[in-house]
Design a protein around this motif. Structure first.
Motif, short mmCIF file in Angstrom:
data_model
loop_
_atom_site.label_atom_id
_atom_site.label_comp_id
_atom_site.label_asym_id
_atom_site.label_seq_id
_atom_site.Cartn_x
_atom_site.Cartn_y
_atom_site.Cartn_z
N ALA A 53 0.83 -1.21 0.00
CA ALA A 53 0.00 0.00 0.00
C ALA A 53 0.86 1.26 0.00
N LEU A 54 1.94 1.26 0.80
CA LEU A 54 2.83 2.42 0.84
C LEU A 54 3.56 2.62 -0.49
N LEU A 55 3.85 1.53 -1.17
CA LEU A 55 4.50 1.65 -2.47
C LEU A 55 3.51 2.01 -3.57
N ALA A 56 2.24 1.69 -3.38
CA ALA A 56 1.26 1.84 -4.45
C ALA A 56 0.58 3.20 -4.47
N PHE A 57 0.44 3.86 -3.32
CA PHE A 57 -0.37 5.07 -3.33
C PHE A 57 0.20 6.18 -4.22
N HIS A 70 -5.29 2.70 -2.78
CA HIS A 70 -6.26 3.58 -3.45
C HIS A 70 -6.79 4.64 -2.48
N LEU A 71 -7.14 4.22 -1.25
CA LEU A 71 -7.68 5.17 -0.28
C LEU A 71 -6.64 6.21 0.13
N ILE A 72 -5.40 5.77 0.37
CA ILE A 72 -4.35 6.70 0.78
C ILE A 72 -3.98 7.63 -0.38
N GLY A 73 -3.93 7.09 -1.59
CA GLY A 73 -3.64 7.92 -2.75
C GLY A 73 -4.66 9.03 -2.92
N ARG A 74 -5.94 8.68 -2.74
CA ARG A 74 -6.99 9.70 -2.82
C ARG A 74 -6.84 10.73 -1.70
N GLN A 75 -6.41 10.27 -0.53
CA GLN A 75 -6.23 11.20 0.59
C GLN A 75 -5.10 12.18 0.31
N THR A 76 -4.01 11.73 -0.31
CA THR A 76 -2.91 12.65 -0.62
C THR A 76 -3.33 13.71 -1.63
N ASN A 77 -4.32 13.40 -2.45
CA ASN A 77 -4.78 14.38 -3.44
C ASN A 77 -5.50 15.55 -2.79
N THR A 78 -5.88 15.40 -1.52
CA THR A 78 -6.52 16.52 -0.81
C THR A 78 -5.50 17.38 -0.08
#
Length: 488
Positions: A315-319, A379-387
């Motif tokens: 997850a850390l590598l994917a976001f 996916h959830l963390i990636g979306r969070q970084t977009n905010t």
């Protein structure tokens, strides 16, 4: 900066997983795994969509089982949510959701046989427990202000319908839509125990080496999941729900004598059936615990902890693949495609595929669990970084990842990870049906040997283990003050 308790907890879990690797069987035992893997990917890029006349029927039944099961689960889950504050209700819901859909299917197969009721109840029962928990949390968080604005003398039911439900309707609808996607995955894997859904044809294709046929089924499943927003519209839902029962198929008729015998004889412990009484229960339970339950618990916990850490790493590598703070639109689009495939593929199907390619060991299970759950969290963390909004002079490249983004989302990442912990254990247990020596292996073996009494005890142990891990995960989240929880 990350707090010391957060770092310490992370390092403890990593250390446990590393020690677990010393005891785990993670070897690749296939004679030519890379050739088999190449043949599989060749089948995916050259799908045969006209291989079987029953393929579209299986796809339709997969959708039908999902709609009926999720509809029943959401209805009864909502009713249970209204009284979820009662301790007996919470215990009941925790128990039914702790047992995987495939375990429920294996139970119902013994007395309902290959009847549509088996698949419907296998989805509806655990989903009722899940819906009850989530709906109750949503209702508790509703804004109390609208209730105060109602005229004096407004009844309890009217106040609930006009003040509480409108405030939480969007959240409940969003979560129910997510559960429908989960229901499609659950429905698909029911085919692996013989029900006429997509998993049945996928297993048949793999067993015959028909990789192009299997590739076609996987692509159809991905398209089905990816297009949910297009064909699942609120106005069409009543039509789908009313029509779905007519597409479940007929199956074999139910022999009600088998139902009676299952509850009055089959699941009664052997010593009690044979007249030995309580004196025979001690050696019977001792043999069950030593030879089946303890090895199953050990392997289930071992595999769960390794998969949990592997999920976190992935997850850390994917976001960054979908984060607006890295790369361009082409890279982010590719990242979205990868994560959609990873999180849309049921762990059971992915583990089954990898077991066919790599041979029996824990490695296919670890990879399957990590890809699916890591895809969800990434996916959830990636979306969070977009905010997150960074300063114009913020550092770039790898330093942006390590010093700017990871510290900001790490607590949320841990909350998601510990939330998935119990889910990973549920899946780990059920993967035993594929031949991995977790609790599911011993449950399936007991059922195959018509020893339903032993199977029920092992399923009960599985449920208690899942409840324990869920409680431990909640305790750790509370202890570390990890408040950010998944919306789905």
């Amino acid at each position: 900066m990350l707090s010391y308790p957060t770092v310490r907890a992370s390092l403890i879990f990593v250390a446990v997983a590393v020690v677990g690797l010393l005891f785990a069987d993670i070897a690749i035992t296939a004679s030519n795994p890379w050739r088999d893997l190449g043949n599989f990917f060749l089948g995916v890029v050259t799908p045969n969509f006209f291989s079987s006349e029953g393929l579209l029927t299986a796809l339709l039944r997969t959708v039908a089982f999902a709609f009926v099961g999720v509809a029943l689960g959401s209805f009864f889950g909502f009713l249970l949510a209204l009284v979820y504050r009662l301790l007996p209700v919470r215990i009941f819901c925790a128990f039914i959701r702790a047992i995987h859909e495939l375990f429920w299917a294996l139970i119902f197969l013994q007395f309902f046989g290959f009847h549509p009721l088996t698949g419907v109840l296998a989805i509806a029962i655990p989903y009722s427990g899940i819906f009850a928990k989530v709906y109750s949390e949503i209702l508790e968080e509703a804004d109390p202000e609208p209730r105060r604005l109602l005229p004096p003398g407004t009844g309890m039911i009217a106040a609930f319908l006009y003040a509480r439900i409108p405030d939480v309707w969007d959240q409940m609808r969003t979560y129910t839509a997510y559960r429908l996607e989960c229901g499609l995955r659950s429905s698909a894997i029911l085919g692996f125990v013989g029900l006429p859904t997509l998993g049945f044809y996928l297993e048949a294709s793999f067993s015959q080496g028909l990789y192009s046929d299997a590739g076609a089924m996987l692509i159809l499943f991905y398209v089905l999941i990816a297009t949910i927003p297009l064909w699942v519209r609120p106005k069409l839902l009543p039509i789908y729900i009313l029509a779905a029962p007519f597409f479940l198929g007929e199956g074999l008729p139910i022999v009600w004598g088998n139902v009676e015998r299952f509850f009055t004889e089959d699941i009664i412990p052997a010593p009690l059936r044979s007249g030995e009484g309580m004196a025979g229960m001690v050696p019977w339970l001792s043999d069950l615990m030593v030879n089946e339950a303890m090895p199953g618990i050990w392997n289930t916990v071992l595999l769960t902890q390794i998969a949990l850490v592997a999920t976190g790493i992935l997850a850390l590598l994917a976001f960054p693949l979908i984060s607006n703070h890295f790369g361009g639109p082409v890279r982010r689009t590719s990242g979205h495609v990868f994560l959609v495939i990873a999180r849309s593929t049921p762990e059971y199907i992915l583990a089954y595929i990898l077991l066919q390619l790599w041979g029996p060991s824990m490695l296919p299970a670890v990879v399957a669990l990590a890809l699916h759950n890591g895809g969800i969290i990434g996916h959830l963390i990636g979306r969070q970084t977009n905010t997150l909004r960074l300063r114009p002079d913020a550092i770039t490249g790898f330093n942006r990842y390590t010093w700017e983004l990871v510290p900001r989302v790490y607590r949320s990442f841990l909350a998601f990870l510990f939330y998935r912990w119990e889910i990973i254990m549920r899946e780990t247990a059920i993967l035993g049906i594929l031949g991995i020596y977790t609790l599911g292996f011993y449950v399936d073996s007991a059922i195959q040997n018509i020893r339903f009494d032993r199977a029920m005890v092992l399923i009960l142990i599985t449920a208690l283990l899942n409840i324990g891990v869920d409680a431990l995960g909640r305790y750790i989240r509370r202890k570390l003050a990890l408040q950010t929880m998944p919306t789905c």
